[in-house]
Design a protein around this motif. Structure first.
Motif, PDB file in Angstrom:
ATOM      1  N   THR A 102      -6.466  -8.600 -17.683  1.00 17.69           N
ATOM      2  CA  THR A 102      -6.493  -7.414 -18.187  1.00 17.69           C
ATOM      3  C   THR A 102      -7.897  -6.037 -17.821  1.00 17.69           C
ATOM      4  O   THR A 102      -7.943  -5.104 -17.151  1.00 17.69           O
ATOM      5  N   VAL A 103      -8.583  -7.094 -17.576  1.00 16.72           N
ATOM      6  CA  VAL A 103      -9.819  -5.788 -17.767  1.00 16.72           C
ATOM      7  C   VAL A 103     -10.508  -5.993 -16.186  1.00 16.72           C
ATOM      8  O   VAL A 103     -11.126  -5.202 -15.676  1.00 16.72           O
ATOM      9  N   ALA A 104     -10.276  -6.930 -15.258  1.00 18.48           N
ATOM     10  CA  ALA A 104     -10.222  -6.803 -14.516  1.00 18.48           C
ATOM     11  C   ALA A 104      -9.251  -6.456 -13.038  1.00 18.48           C
ATOM     12  O   ALA A 104      -9.558  -5.037 -12.102  1.00 18.48           O
ATOM     13  N   ASP A 105      -7.872  -5.851 -13.545  1.00 15.73           N
ATOM     14  CA  ASP A 105      -6.934  -5.069 -12.904  1.00 15.73           C
ATOM     15  C   ASP A 105      -7.105  -4.407 -13.009  1.00 15.73           C
ATOM     16  O   ASP A 105      -7.144  -2.866 -12.763  1.00 15.73           O
ATOM     17  N   TRP A 106      -8.160  -3.718 -14.316  1.00 15.32           N
ATOM     18  CA  TRP A 106      -8.641  -2.200 -14.521  1.00 15.32           C
ATOM     19  C   TRP A 106      -9.252  -1.576 -13.474  1.00 15.32           C
ATOM     20  O   TRP A 106      -9.603  -0.931 -12.930  1.00 15.32           O
ATOM     21  N   ILE A 107     -10.757  -2.698 -13.916  1.00  7.90           N
ATOM     22  CA  ILE A 107     -11.653  -1.997 -12.817  1.00  7.90           C
ATOM     23  C   ILE A 107     -11.227  -1.801 -11.301  1.00  7.90           C
ATOM     24  O   ILE A 107     -11.669  -1.348 -10.491  1.00  7.90           O
ATOM     25  N   ARG A 108     -10.477  -2.439 -10.690  1.00  6.60           N
ATOM     26  CA  ARG A 108      -9.601  -2.930  -9.538  1.00  6.60           C
ATOM     27  C   ARG A 108      -9.022  -1.561  -9.296  1.00  6.60           C
ATOM     28  O   ARG A 108      -9.684  -0.641  -8.739  1.00  6.60           O
ATOM     29  N   ARG A 109      -8.226  -0.977 -10.196  1.00  9.71           N
ATOM     30  CA  ARG A 109      -7.099   0.312 -10.555  1.00  9.71           C
ATOM     31  C   ARG A 109      -8.457   1.643 -10.414  1.00  9.71           C
ATOM     32  O   ARG A 109      -8.667   1.832  -9.402  1.00  9.71           O
ATOM     33  N   GLN A 110      -9.429   1.544 -10.860  1.00  7.60           N
ATOM     34  CA  GLN A 110     -10.702   2.166 -10.700  1.00  7.60           C
ATOM     35  C   GLN A 110     -11.418   2.422  -9.304  1.00  7.60           C
ATOM     36  O   GLN A 110     -11.120   3.430  -8.961  1.00  7.60           O
ATOM     37  N   ALA A 111     -11.775   1.037  -9.464  1.00  5.01           N
ATOM     38  CA  ALA A 111     -12.022   1.081  -7.594  1.00  5.01           C
ATOM     39  C   ALA A 111     -11.359   1.635  -6.514  1.00  5.01           C
ATOM     40  O   ALA A 111     -11.382   2.048  -5.717  1.00  5.01           O
ATOM     41  N   ALA A 112      -9.833   1.304  -7.316  1.00  7.54           N
ATOM     42  CA  ALA A 112      -9.309   1.452  -5.767  1.00  7.54           C
ATOM     43  C   ALA A 112      -9.079   2.853  -5.428  1.00  7.54           C
ATOM     44  O   ALA A 112      -7.872   3.783  -4.576  1.00  7.54           O
ATOM     45  N   GLU A 113      -9.638   4.331  -6.535  1.00  8.77           N
ATOM     46  CA  GLU A 113      -9.050   5.305  -6.409  1.00  8.77           C
ATOM     47  C   GLU A 113     -10.333   5.456  -5.104  1.00  8.77           C
ATOM     48  O   GLU A 113     -10.279   6.959  -4.545  1.00  8.77           O
ATOM     49  N   ARG A 114     -10.596   4.632  -4.565  1.00 12.81           N
ATOM     50  CA  ARG A 114     -11.871   5.305  -3.669  1.00 12.81           C
ATOM     51  C   ARG A 114     -11.690   4.900  -2.165  1.00 12.81           C
ATOM     52  O   ARG A 114     -11.246   3.746  -1.834  1.00 12.81           O
TER      53      ARG A 114
END
Length: 195
Positions: A22-34
């Motif tokens: 859950t945490v990894a998918d969340w940070i992946r989504r944050q990073a994917a915006e870049r």
């Protein structure tokens, strides 16, 4: 920047019923915006590594060599890392340490950002110990950290962080990670690390 920076996100927990994805998918989504980042999610459940090291000078058994070959090129190809870790007994999980120890030069002169989660400490004691380990491997620990205390209460049913401060913390960490990744990549293009 013409070529995206390659960021490996490592999910450090392998425990049954873990909260790490859950945490990894969340940070992946944050990073994917870049758009300047290219992401590779390395889940240690999906990419298990051997737990027994061969004697010095000896080769790995073929099955173990195959497990390592599935991960080592991905670690080597990364320009930077985001380690997602819980805290177990004031430290980080054994499978994460195992994954770190199977590699050496692959970590050199690369930045590492941390996203931690847990109970009252939010996993920060695990991060402090990881900073020491990565320093020994010539990696650069990023100052800004994303931490979730009582993590199970900090995400909604869709896996989104409920506190807007989490996205702010992620932005700060990703800003620093990107800066260091680019700076170190450019420096290594001029002069290989260690020379």
């Amino acid at each position: 920047m013409s070529t995206p920076l390659r960021i490996a996100i490592i999910t450090g927990s392998t425990r049954d019923g873990r909260f790490g994805p859950t945490v990894a998918d969340w940070i992946r989504r944050q990073a994917a915006e870049r758009p300047e980042l290219e992401l590779d999610l390395i889940d240690l459940v999906e990419t298990p590594l051997p737990t027994t090291f061969p004697a010095f000078g000896q080769s790995l058994p073929e099955a173990d060599a195959e497990l390592l070959a599935a991960v080592k090129p991905r670690i080597a190809a990364a320009d930077a890392f985001i380690v997602v870790t819980p805290e177990y007994n004031h430290s980080f999980p054994a499978p994460l340490k195992n994954a770190i120890d199977w590699h050496n030069a692959e970590w050199h002169a690369k930045p590492v950002g941390f996203v931690s989660y847990g109970g009252i400490s939010g996993g920060l004691r695990a991060v402090e110990q990881l900073r020491l380990v990565f320093a020994e491997l010539h990696a650069v620990g990023i100052r800004e950290t994303v931490s979730f205390a009582s993590a199970w209460e900090k995400f909604d049913a869709e896996g989104e962080a409920v506190d807007p401060a989490a996205a702010t913390a992620a932005k700060s960490m990703l800003d620093q990670l990107t800066w260091w990744a680019l700076a170190l990549k450019e420096a290594k293009a001029i002069r290989p690390y260690g020379s």
